[in-house]
Design an enzyme around this catalytic site. Structure first.
Site, PDB file in Angstrom:
ATOM      1  N   ASN A  25      32.243   9.269  36.290  1.00 33.28           N
ATOM      2  CA  ASN A  25      33.678   9.518  35.487  1.00 33.28           C
ATOM      3  C   ASN A  25      34.514   8.525  36.117  1.00 33.28           C
ATOM      4  OD1 ASN A  25      34.270  11.163  32.905  1.00 33.28           O
ATOM      5  ND2 ASN A  25      32.818  12.657  34.559  1.00 33.28           N
ATOM      6  N   ARG A  76      43.852  25.595  51.313  1.00 31.69           N
ATOM      7  CA  ARG A  76      44.170  24.352  50.169  1.00 31.69           C
ATOM      8  C   ARG A  76      45.487  23.651  50.222  1.00 31.69           C
ATOM      9  NH1 ARG A  76      39.977  26.188  47.002  1.00 31.69           N
ATOM     10  NH2 ARG A  76      39.321  28.380  46.790  1.00 31.69           N
ATOM     11  N   ILE A 103      39.911  23.791  44.080  1.00 31.76           N
ATOM     12  CA  ILE A 103      41.032  24.461  43.275  1.00 31.76           C
ATOM     13  C   ILE A 103      42.281  23.812  43.807  1.00 31.76           C
ATOM     14  CG2 ILE A 103      42.364  26.653  42.986  1.00 31.76           C
ATOM     15  CD1 ILE A 103      39.777  28.180  42.759  1.00 31.76           C
ATOM     16  N   ASN A 118      42.879  16.374  34.187  1.00 29.14           N
ATOM     17  CA  ASN A 118      41.401  16.990  34.671  1.00 29.14           C
ATOM     18  C   ASN A 118      40.369  16.703  33.737  1.00 29.14           C
ATOM     19  OD1 ASN A 118      39.507  18.269  36.385  1.00 29.14           O
ATOM     20  ND2 ASN A 118      39.947  20.336  35.183  1.00 29.14           N
ATOM     21  N   HIS A 120      36.945  18.568  32.099  1.00 32.89           N
ATOM     22  CA  HIS A 120      36.252  19.653  32.230  1.00 32.89           C
ATOM     23  C   HIS A 120      34.962  19.723  31.051  1.00 32.89           C
ATOM     24  CE1 HIS A 120      35.257  23.703  33.186  1.00 32.89           C
ATOM     25  NE2 HIS A 120      35.057  24.026  31.958  1.00 32.89           N
ATOM     26  N   SER A 147      36.893  18.200  27.844  1.00 29.43           N
ATOM     27  CA  SER A 147      38.307  18.485  27.505  1.00 29.43           C
ATOM     28  C   SER A 147      38.897  17.588  28.619  1.00 29.43           C
ATOM     29  CB  SER A 147      38.802  19.782  27.600  1.00 29.43           C
ATOM     30  OG  SER A 147      38.035  20.555  26.563  1.00 29.43           O
ATOM     31  N   GLU A 154      46.896  27.482  36.817  1.00 28.26           N
ATOM     32  CA  GLU A 154      45.715  28.253  36.357  1.00 28.26           C
ATOM     33  C   GLU A 154      44.555  27.265  36.126  1.00 28.26           C
ATOM     34  OE1 GLU A 154      44.096  31.315  33.038  1.00 28.26           O
ATOM     35  OE2 GLU A 154      46.277  30.818  33.094  1.00 28.26           O
ATOM     36  N   ASP A 156      41.593  25.127  35.072  1.00 28.47           N
ATOM     37  CA  ASP A 156      41.340  24.657  33.648  1.00 28.47           C
ATOM     38  C   ASP A 156      42.165  25.063  32.567  1.00 28.47           C
ATOM     39  OD1 ASP A 156      39.158  23.231  34.805  1.00 28.47           O
ATOM     40  OD2 ASP A 156      37.838  25.186  34.704  1.00 28.47           O
TER      41      ASP A 156
HETATM   42  C1  GRF Z   1      31.960  16.410  35.255  1.00 34.65           C
HETATM   43  O1  GRF Z   1      31.056  17.026  34.041  1.00 34.65           O
HETATM   44  C2  GRF Z   1      33.200  16.817  34.967  1.00 34.65           C
HETATM   45  O2  GRF Z   1      33.638  17.268  33.580  1.00 34.65           O
HETATM   46  C3  GRF Z   1      33.339  18.003  36.009  1.00 34.65           C
HETATM   47  O3  GRF Z   1      32.439  17.639  36.894  1.00 34.65           O
HETATM   48  C4  GRF Z   1      31.473  16.721  36.476  1.00 34.65           C
HETATM   49  C5  GRF Z   1      31.844  15.259  37.144  1.00 34.65           C
HETATM   50  O4  GRF Z   1      30.592  14.283  37.088  1.00 34.65           O
HETATM   51  N1  GRF Z   1      34.530  18.374  36.367  1.00 34.65           N
HETATM   52  P1  GRF Z   1      30.815  12.815  37.828  1.00 34.65           P
HETATM   53  O5  GRF Z   1      30.851  13.288  39.157  1.00 34.65           O
HETATM   54  O6  GRF Z   1      31.925  12.228  37.361  1.00 34.65           O
HETATM   55  O7  GRF Z   1      29.454  12.137  37.450  1.00 34.65           O
END
Ligand code: GRF
Length: 208
Positions: A25, A76, A103, A118, A120, A147, A154, A156
């Site tokens: 990502n 944290r 977290i 974020n 998810h 998403s 909280e 996600d």
């Molecule tokens: C993704 O599926 C994201 O939704 C989740 O962690 C994964 C990260 O994948 N929070 P990458 O490291 O970006 O390939």
């Protein structure tokens, strides 16, 4: 009447990205910026796992990368204070958690109010927390997805920016389903960043 001010010069948005794992990502965001699909640049990647895929991608893509190994911090909050120092030091406008497996605390959220996004791998509010792809398979649903949302305390939770649906095929494994969800994440995350930037006044809609 005072003379009107000339419009402020447009400059690309400065993004900070937090990643713990493979970093696909993160790379999708860098590509979107470089393809001018997003008026932004990734100014800094922060990782918490030494040698993770995201760190390797940053070296290949020439994106500055900082390591904050969570194992070296007593809490944290202490980790998040260090993140904020690095992100503010890089003059980042908006922060994206792109597979950040920690977290987060109010220390980070308050430093980037409505500017923390974020991604998810489920259609929130279903399947929050860890192993969302496994959770969807175990629940027997026929549709899941991903998403992108603003981060609240909280886990996600927070206003949803963009979602994409992914049908579950009979015979899907965690790997095959996760791969299709990933492809959708790469598509929606740049769009979510754009929307978050517009919502928080960082970008006018004309800049989109
Ligand atoms: C993704 O599926 C994201 O939704 C989740 O962690 C994964 C990260 O994948 N929070 P990458 O490291 O970006 O390939």
């Amino acid at each position: 009447m005072p003379p009107s001010q000339p419009p402020a010069p447009l400059r690309p948005l400065r993004l900070g990205v937090l990643a713990s794992g493979s970093g696909s990502n993160f790379e999708a965001l860098v590509e979107a910026c470089r393809a001018d699909a997003l008026p932004a640049e990734v100014a800094l990647l922060v990782v918490n796992n030494p040698g993770c895929g995201a760190e390797q991608r940053a070296a290949r893509l020439n994106v500055p990368c900082t390591l904050h190994d969570h194992r070296r911090y007593g809490s944290r909050e202490a980790l998040d204070r260090a993140l904020v120092d690095s992100l503010q030091g890089a003059a980042v406008d908006l922060v994206v958690m792109a597979g950040w497996m920690r977290i987060v605390t109010a220390e980070l959220i308050a430093a980037f109010p409505d500017r923390l996004v974020n991604i998810h791998p489920s259609l929130l509010p279903s399947f929050r927390g860890a192993r969302a792809v496994e959770q969807a398979l175990a629940a027997g649903v026929t549709l899941t997805g991903c998403s992108a949302h603003l981060v609240h305390l909280e886990v996600d939770s927070g206003p949803i920016l963009v979602q994409a649906a992914v049908p579950i095929a009979s015979g899907d494994t965690i790997e095959s389903l996760a791969a299709r969800i990933h492809r959708q994440e790469h598509r929606i995350l740049p769009l979510a960043v754009l929307l978050a930037a517009q919502r928080s006044g960082l970008l006018g809609s004309a800049q989109a």
